[in-house]
Design a protein around this motif. Structure first.
Motif, PDB file in Angstrom:
ATOM      1  N   ARG A 270     -57.541  35.683   0.652  1.00 19.66           N
ATOM      2  CA  ARG A 270     -58.465  35.852  -0.392  1.00 19.66           C
ATOM      3  C   ARG A 270     -58.266  34.854  -1.471  1.00 19.66           C
ATOM      4  N   VAL A 271     -57.325  33.956  -1.418  1.00 19.91           N
ATOM      5  CA  VAL A 271     -57.080  33.173  -2.293  1.00 19.91           C
ATOM      6  C   VAL A 271     -58.054  31.749  -1.826  1.00 19.91           C
ATOM      7  N   PHE A 272     -57.996  31.568  -0.667  1.00 20.65           N
ATOM      8  CA  PHE A 272     -59.003  30.481  -0.202  1.00 20.65           C
ATOM      9  C   PHE A 272     -60.390  30.860  -0.335  1.00 20.65           C
ATOM     10  N   SER A 273     -60.738  32.040  -0.069  1.00 22.04           N
ATOM     11  CA  SER A 273     -62.246  32.481  -0.352  1.00 22.04           C
ATOM     12  C   SER A 273     -62.566  32.784  -1.627  1.00 22.04           C
ATOM     13  N   GLY A 274     -61.783  33.411  -2.486  1.00 19.09           N
ATOM     14  CA  GLY A 274     -61.756  33.572  -3.837  1.00 19.09           C
ATOM     15  C   GLY A 274     -62.154  32.040  -4.741  1.00 19.09           C
ATOM     16  N   CYS A 275     -61.185  31.307  -4.407  1.00 22.06           N
ATOM     17  CA  CYS A 275     -61.320  29.961  -4.995  1.00 22.06           C
ATOM     18  C   CYS A 275     -62.698  29.140  -4.695  1.00 22.06           C
ATOM     19  N   VAL A 276     -62.957  29.085  -3.144  1.00 19.07           N
ATOM     20  CA  VAL A 276     -64.167  28.670  -2.996  1.00 19.07           C
ATOM     21  C   VAL A 276     -65.552  29.033  -3.192  1.00 19.07           C
ATOM     22  N   THR A 277     -65.369  30.188  -3.598  1.00 19.77           N
ATOM     23  CA  THR A 277     -66.709  31.140  -3.803  1.00 19.77           C
ATOM     24  C   THR A 277     -66.770  31.335  -5.358  1.00 19.77           C
ATOM     25  N   GLY A 278     -65.687  31.013  -6.118  1.00 20.47           N
ATOM     26  CA  GLY A 278     -65.658  30.997  -7.558  1.00 20.47           C
ATOM     27  C   GLY A 278     -65.468  32.567  -7.998  1.00 20.47           C
ATOM     28  N   ILE A 279     -65.505  33.353  -6.924  1.00 20.30           N
ATOM     29  CA  ILE A 279     -65.454  35.019  -7.211  1.00 20.30           C
ATOM     30  C   ILE A 279     -63.960  35.207  -7.887  1.00 20.30           C
ATOM     31  N   ALA A 280     -63.052  35.009  -7.400  1.00 13.09           N
ATOM     32  CA  ALA A 280     -61.716  35.087  -7.918  1.00 13.09           C
ATOM     33  C   ALA A 280     -61.076  33.960  -7.909  1.00 13.09           C
ATOM     34  N   ARG A 281     -60.464  33.351  -9.171  1.00 12.72           N
ATOM     35  CA  ARG A 281     -59.821  32.202  -9.103  1.00 12.72           C
ATOM     36  C   ARG A 281     -58.693  32.265  -9.883  1.00 12.72           C
ATOM     37  N   ASP A 282     -58.341  33.369 -10.688  1.00 10.83           N
ATOM     38  CA  ASP A 282     -57.208  33.449 -11.442  1.00 10.83           C
ATOM     39  C   ASP A 282     -56.012  34.556 -10.639  1.00 10.83           C
ATOM     40  N   TRP A 283     -55.564  33.611  -9.917  1.00  5.96           N
ATOM     41  CA  TRP A 283     -54.338  34.175  -9.053  1.00  5.96           C
ATOM     42  C   TRP A 283     -52.788  34.168  -9.976  1.00  5.96           C
ATOM     43  N   PRO A 284     -51.964  35.145  -9.786  1.00 10.28           N
ATOM     44  CA  PRO A 284     -51.168  35.319 -10.518  1.00 10.28           C
ATOM     45  C   PRO A 284     -49.989  33.941 -10.060  1.00 10.28           C
ATOM     46  N   THR A 285     -49.413  33.389 -11.299  1.00 10.30           N
ATOM     47  CA  THR A 285     -48.659  31.944 -10.973  1.00 10.30           C
ATOM     48  C   THR A 285     -47.366  32.146 -11.609  1.00 10.30           C
ATOM     49  N   VAL A 286     -46.369  31.476 -11.372  1.00  3.78           N
ATOM     50  CA  VAL A 286     -45.007  31.293 -12.054  1.00  3.78           C
ATOM     51  C   VAL A 286     -44.354  29.790 -12.169  1.00  3.78           C
ATOM     52  N   PRO A 287     -43.689  29.612 -12.974  1.00  2.75           N
ATOM     53  CA  PRO A 287     -43.380  28.233 -13.082  1.00  2.75           C
ATOM     54  C   PRO A 287     -42.783  27.784 -11.992  1.00  2.75           C
ATOM     55  N   ALA A 288     -42.798  26.540 -11.692  1.00  2.00           N
ATOM     56  CA  ALA A 288     -41.951  25.822 -10.449  1.00  2.00           C
ATOM     57  C   ALA A 288     -40.745  25.567 -10.995  1.00  2.00           C
ATOM     58  N   ASN A 289     -39.829  25.333  -9.950  1.00  2.00           N
ATOM     59  CA  ASN A 289     -38.357  25.359 -10.241  1.00  2.00           C
ATOM     60  C   ASN A 289     -38.111  23.812 -10.707  1.00  2.00           C
ATOM     61  N   ALA A 290     -38.693  22.800 -10.048  1.00  4.77           N
ATOM     62  CA  ALA A 290     -38.119  21.484 -10.250  1.00  4.77           C
ATOM     63  C   ALA A 290     -39.251  20.381 -10.768  1.00  4.77           C
ATOM     64  N   VAL A 291     -40.404  20.738 -10.877  1.00  2.00           N
ATOM     65  CA  VAL A 291     -41.363  20.085 -11.382  1.00  2.00           C
ATOM     66  C   VAL A 291     -42.325  20.802 -12.541  1.00  2.00           C
ATOM     67  N   PRO A 292     -43.299  20.008 -13.317  1.00  2.00           N
ATOM     68  CA  PRO A 292     -43.807  20.635 -14.643  1.00  2.00           C
ATOM     69  C   PRO A 292     -45.081  21.125 -13.734  1.00  2.00           C
ATOM     70  N   SER A 293     -44.862  22.058 -13.186  1.00  2.00           N
ATOM     71  CA  SER A 293     -46.180  22.760 -12.317  1.00  2.00           C
ATOM     72  C   SER A 293     -45.850  24.404 -12.245  1.00  2.00           C
ATOM     73  N   VAL A 294     -46.708  24.768 -11.499  1.00  2.00           N
ATOM     74  CA  VAL A 294     -46.760  26.194 -11.137  1.00  2.00           C
ATOM     75  C   VAL A 294     -46.927  26.545  -9.800  1.00  2.00           C
TER      76      VAL A 294
END
Length: 194
Positions: A59-83
């Motif tokens: 669903r993450v692949f499909s949601g992002c490509v179609t724009g239907i669902a783009r807001d998937w829950p994220t958490v902070p990464a451990n070692a880099v300034p990302s999620v």
């Protein structure tokens, strides 16, 4: 070999971005090659980091490509300034080692600085693979003839019909909806031009 993954990044203010992306691994480095313009590229340049998420939730692949669902829950990464995705089988955190400039598709060579496994891989599922292939088709609707898309979708539908669970059926339906909407827009644009 190219692995279909979900790459997560954050801008300098910490706002997450989630994108399906093929990743290669060479000489201990992860190789990303986003097309311009690209939020992923902008975020990597700003923070010098990204995260590869290994997920079977298509669903993450499909949601992002179609724009239907783009807001998937994220958490902070451990070692880099990302999620990273909150729900993923595993993730690898990356730091930019080198960038080869290109007007269309720069190549980012990323050092793997942290890896973690969160859940076991249950095995290959044909419907999941069909959704990923369908997502690639949807991302290229502007360049593929409709007959090619229809032929591929008909073949991929076999795996959906035989092996899909609820998540795969949802993802598949988002892809079909995107194809229908793309064709409706194209038809209305050509009608306006007549």
């Amino acid at each position: 070999m190219i692995y279909e993954t979900i790459v997560t990044t954050a801008n300098s203010d910490g706002r997450p971005h989630i994108a399906p992306m093929g990743v290669r691994f060479e000489d201990g480095l992860a190789i990303l090659a986003p097309f311009r313009p690209s939020t992923t590229l902008d975020n990597v340049i700003a923070t010098r980091s990204a995260v590869i998420n290994f997920t079977t939730d298509v669903r993450v692949f499909s949601g992002c490509v179609t724009g239907i669902a783009r807001d998937w829950p994220t958490v902070p990464a451990n070692a880099v300034p990302s999620v990273r995705l909150a729900d993923t089988l595993a993730h690898t955190e990356l730091r930019l080692a080198d960038m080869s400039e290109d007007e269309t598709r720069p190549v980012l060579r990323m050092e793997c600085v942290y890896r973690e496994t969160h859940a076991p891989f249950a095995g290959f599922n044909r419907a999941q693979a069909a959704v990923v292939e369908g997502a690639v088709l949807v991302s290229r609707l502007f360049m593929l003839p409709p007959e090619k898309v229809d032929s591929e979708i008909a073949y991929l539908r076999i795996a959906i019909d035989k092996t899909a669970g609820d998540a795969e059926r949802t993802a598949w339906n988002w892809l079909l909806q995107a194809i229908d909407e793309y064709r409706a827009r194209a038809l209305s644009t050509s009608a306006l031009g007549s």
